[in-house]
Write a protein that holds these residues in place. Structure first.
Motif, PDB file in Angstrom:
ATOM      1  N   THR A 131      70.215  11.557  26.902  1.00 49.68           N
ATOM      2  CA  THR A 131      69.887  10.242  26.348  1.00 49.68           C
ATOM      3  C   THR A 131      70.541   9.165  27.195  1.00 49.68           C
ATOM      4  O   THR A 131      71.723   9.246  27.527  1.00 49.68           O
ATOM      5  CB  THR A 131      70.328  10.126  24.892  1.00 49.68           C
ATOM      6  OG1 THR A 131      69.681  11.145  24.122  1.00 49.68           O
ATOM      7  CG2 THR A 131      69.939   8.780  24.317  1.00 49.68           C
TER       8      THR A 131
ATOM      9  N   TRP B 267      66.430   5.873  25.329  1.00 56.64           N
ATOM     10  CA  TRP B 267      65.479   6.984  25.249  1.00 56.64           C
ATOM     11  C   TRP B 267      66.126   8.274  25.716  1.00 56.64           C
ATOM     12  O   TRP B 267      67.145   8.257  26.419  1.00 56.64           O
ATOM     13  CB  TRP B 267      64.226   6.679  26.062  1.00 56.64           C
ATOM     14  CG  TRP B 267      64.328   6.743  27.566  1.00 56.64           C
ATOM     15  CD1 TRP B 267      63.919   7.754  28.378  1.00 56.64           C
ATOM     16  CD2 TRP B 267      64.845   5.731  28.443  1.00 56.64           C
ATOM     17  NE1 TRP B 267      64.138   7.446  29.704  1.00 56.64           N
ATOM     18  CE2 TRP B 267      64.703   6.206  29.768  1.00 56.64           C
ATOM     19  CE3 TRP B 267      65.413   4.465  28.239  1.00 56.64           C
ATOM     20  CZ2 TRP B 267      65.122   5.474  30.890  1.00 56.64           C
ATOM     21  CZ3 TRP B 267      65.834   3.735  29.354  1.00 56.64           C
ATOM     22  CH2 TRP B 267      65.677   4.239  30.651  1.00 56.64           C
ATOM     23  N   THR B 268      65.545   9.397  25.316  1.00 52.95           N
ATOM     24  CA  THR B 268      66.024  10.716  25.718  1.00 52.95           C
ATOM     25  C   THR B 268      65.086  11.299  26.761  1.00 52.95           C
ATOM     26  O   THR B 268      63.879  11.362  26.560  1.00 52.95           O
ATOM     27  CB  THR B 268      66.120  11.667  24.512  1.00 52.95           C
ATOM     28  OG1 THR B 268      67.059  11.125  23.572  1.00 52.95           O
ATOM     29  CG2 THR B 268      66.588  13.052  24.938  1.00 52.95           C
TER      30      THR B 268
ATOM     31  N   PHE C  75      72.345  19.071  25.771  1.00 52.94           N
ATOM     32  CA  PHE C  75      72.027  17.721  25.322  1.00 52.94           C
ATOM     33  C   PHE C  75      73.241  16.848  25.623  1.00 52.94           C
ATOM     34  O   PHE C  75      74.333  17.096  25.112  1.00 52.94           O
ATOM     35  CB  PHE C  75      71.716  17.729  23.826  1.00 52.94           C
ATOM     36  CG  PHE C  75      71.493  16.364  23.219  1.00 52.94           C
ATOM     37  CD1 PHE C  75      70.831  15.366  23.905  1.00 52.94           C
ATOM     38  CD2 PHE C  75      71.942  16.089  21.934  1.00 52.94           C
ATOM     39  CE1 PHE C  75      70.621  14.117  23.345  1.00 52.94           C
ATOM     40  CE2 PHE C  75      71.738  14.847  21.353  1.00 52.94           C
ATOM     41  CZ  PHE C  75      71.073  13.865  22.070  1.00 52.94           C
TER      42      PHE C  75
ATOM     43  N   MET D 232      74.386  10.915  19.491  1.00 50.98           N
ATOM     44  CA  MET D 232      74.251  12.310  19.885  1.00 50.98           C
ATOM     45  C   MET D 232      74.529  13.253  18.721  1.00 50.98           C
ATOM     46  O   MET D 232      73.817  14.244  18.519  1.00 50.98           O
ATOM     47  CB  MET D 232      75.198  12.638  21.045  1.00 50.98           C
ATOM     48  CG  MET D 232      75.130  14.084  21.526  1.00 50.98           C
ATOM     49  SD  MET D 232      76.294  14.432  22.877  1.00 50.98           S
ATOM     50  CE  MET D 232      77.858  14.246  22.004  1.00 50.98           C
TER      51      MET D 232
ATOM     52  N   ASN E 233      77.077   5.989  21.719  1.00 48.03           N
ATOM     53  CA  ASN E 233      76.343   7.125  22.275  1.00 48.03           C
ATOM     54  C   ASN E 233      76.709   8.430  21.584  1.00 48.03           C
ATOM     55  O   ASN E 233      75.849   9.279  21.317  1.00 48.03           O
ATOM     56  CB  ASN E 233      76.622   7.256  23.769  1.00 48.03           C
ATOM     57  CG  ASN E 233      76.041   6.133  24.592  1.00 48.03           C
ATOM     58  OD1 ASN E 233      75.333   5.272  24.065  1.00 48.03           O
ATOM     59  ND2 ASN E 233      76.337   6.131  25.875  1.00 48.03           N
TER      60      ASN E 233
ATOM     61  N   GLU F  83      75.828  20.102  22.697  1.00 46.96           N
ATOM     62  CA  GLU F  83      76.144  18.721  23.045  1.00 46.96           C
ATOM     63  C   GLU F  83      77.268  18.644  24.076  1.00 46.96           C
ATOM     64  O   GLU F  83      78.209  19.452  24.058  1.00 46.96           O
ATOM     65  CB  GLU F  83      76.564  17.963  21.785  1.00 46.96           C
ATOM     66  CG  GLU F  83      75.472  17.912  20.725  1.00 46.96           C
ATOM     67  CD  GLU F  83      76.013  17.528  19.357  1.00 46.96           C
ATOM     68  OE1 GLU F  83      77.130  16.978  19.294  1.00 46.96           O
ATOM     69  OE2 GLU F  83      75.320  17.777  18.353  1.00 46.96           O
TER      70      GLU F  83
ATOM     71  N   VAL G 280      75.126  12.854  26.768  1.00 41.98           N
ATOM     72  CA  VAL G 280      75.162  11.384  26.799  1.00 41.98           C
ATOM     73  C   VAL G 280      76.390  10.982  27.606  1.00 41.98           C
ATOM     74  O   VAL G 280      77.292  11.791  27.842  1.00 41.98           O
ATOM     75  CB  VAL G 280      75.260  10.764  25.389  1.00 41.98           C
ATOM     76  CG1 VAL G 280      74.063  11.115  24.543  1.00 41.98           C
ATOM     77  CG2 VAL G 280      76.559  11.177  24.686  1.00 41.98           C
TER      78      VAL G 280
ATOM     79  N   LEU H  41      68.300  17.935  27.923  1.00 43.44           N
ATOM     80  CA  LEU H  41      68.001  16.627  27.342  1.00 43.44           C
ATOM     81  C   LEU H  41      69.156  15.677  27.639  1.00 43.44           C
ATOM     82  O   LEU H  41      70.324  16.056  27.517  1.00 43.44           O
ATOM     83  CB  LEU H  41      67.818  16.747  25.826  1.00 43.44           C
ATOM     84  CG  LEU H  41      66.731  17.719  25.364  1.00 43.44           C
ATOM     85  CD1 LEU H  41      66.928  18.075  23.886  1.00 43.44           C
ATOM     86  CD2 LEU H  41      65.345  17.111  25.578  1.00 43.44           C
TER      87      LEU H  41
END
Length: 301
Positions: free
Chosen positions: A192, A40-41, A142, A154, A150, A170, A144, A190
């Protein structure tokens, strides 16, 4: 070809696909695919950390959810055989139908996403990115943790969000930062992540289990989401033994959790159990269980 059964996580999903194509087709064995860890994010909802602050608006979170193409994720990561989800409750739970009916769904719908952003006061700028008269341009981080899966995930999500009007930047975190609970909880946008699934994980999003400096930032509810109605249901769940009442409380928690878009739920990482022809007994289990729970009933001929 000499193992009768694999257990735990000794086979990855891609290896399971190879076995399904080559091993099962020859009649050499069977392959079970069932949900395990939840993915989940987490949006940052603590006002002192959130950037932009509008992440604390449920309409913005819902807009982000509607802009995630889960089928693209499914195709790229699981060749279309993934187990997508709106909650941490797995579809092979015996009460899943009740949870599913009560849960708010967020299908891929860019028109609905833009409508929700408009309701939150955003409009499209000249470059197509959402702009708010108070919060300015919707730009957020954002992240990960580093891994091929992952990073594929992303890239798909980040590209989709940018095309939908969200300016996301990212970043890939090194694996050693997984132990830095403070950094994970103070991320501004965000993130994840993955972890245990099931009803206990859902209940762990109550306020009493928020990560804080006082508890060394430990806890599943990393985004800082709080909801008094959810807390009441989760607190009751924690002290209830009656199964029917526990299910009712899980359904209520799932309803509140998804309606408020507490997180952006993605999928379950599939578990793979492969076993040779002649062995009978292995069956899919819910994430809280072990495939060998009834091993005393298995037979090999």
């Amino acid at each position: 070809g000499v193992a009768h059964v694999n257990i735990d996580d000794s086979l990855r999903f891609q290896q399971g696909l190879i076995l399904k194509r080559e091993w099962v087709s020859r009649g050499d064995g069977s392959v079970l695919v069932y949900p395990t860890l939840w993915r989940w994010t987490v949006p940052q909802l603590r006002p002192q950390f959130a950037n932009p602050l509008s992440l604390t608006d449920p309409r913005v979170r819902k807009a982000l959810s509607h802009a995630v193409d889960r089928e693209a994720l499914n195709g790229a990561i699981f060749e279309g055989d993934g187990i997508m989800t709106e909650t941490p409750v797995a579809p092979n739970a015996d009460y899943f139908g009740e949870v599913d009916r009560a849960s708010t769904k967020y299908p891929y719908d860019l028109r609905r996403s833009e409508q929700l952003m408009n309701e939150a006061g955003y409009s499209r700028g000249s470059d197509g990115t959402f702009i708010h008269p108070t919060f300015g341009r919707f730009a957020t981080d954002f992240a990960v943790f580093a891994s091929p899966q992952n990073e594929t995930e992303m890239a798909i999500m980040g590209d989709g969000w940018r095309r939908a009007g969200f300016d996301v930047k990212e970043s890939v975190w090194a694996g050693n930062l997984a132990q830095d609970n403070a950094a994970r909880n103070m991320q501004t946008g965000l993130f994840t992540t993955g972890g245990n699934s099931g009803e206990a994980t859902l209940a762990s999003h109550r306020s009493a289990e928020l990560p804080r400096p006082e508890n060394r930032w430990l806890g599943t509810n990393r985004g800082g989401w709080t909801n008094p109605d959810f807390d009441r249901a989760a607190d009751a769940y924690a002290v209830t033994l009656d199964r029917a009442e526990r299910i009712r409380l899980v359904v209520r928690m799932a309803q509140i959790f998804t309606e408020d878009s507490a997180v952006i739920s993605l999928y379950f990482n599939p578990a793979i159990t492969a076993f040779a022809t002649g062995l009978t007994g292995p069956k899919p289990v819910v994430p809280e269980g072990e495939v060998t729970w009834d091993v005393e009933t298995w037979e090999f001929r």
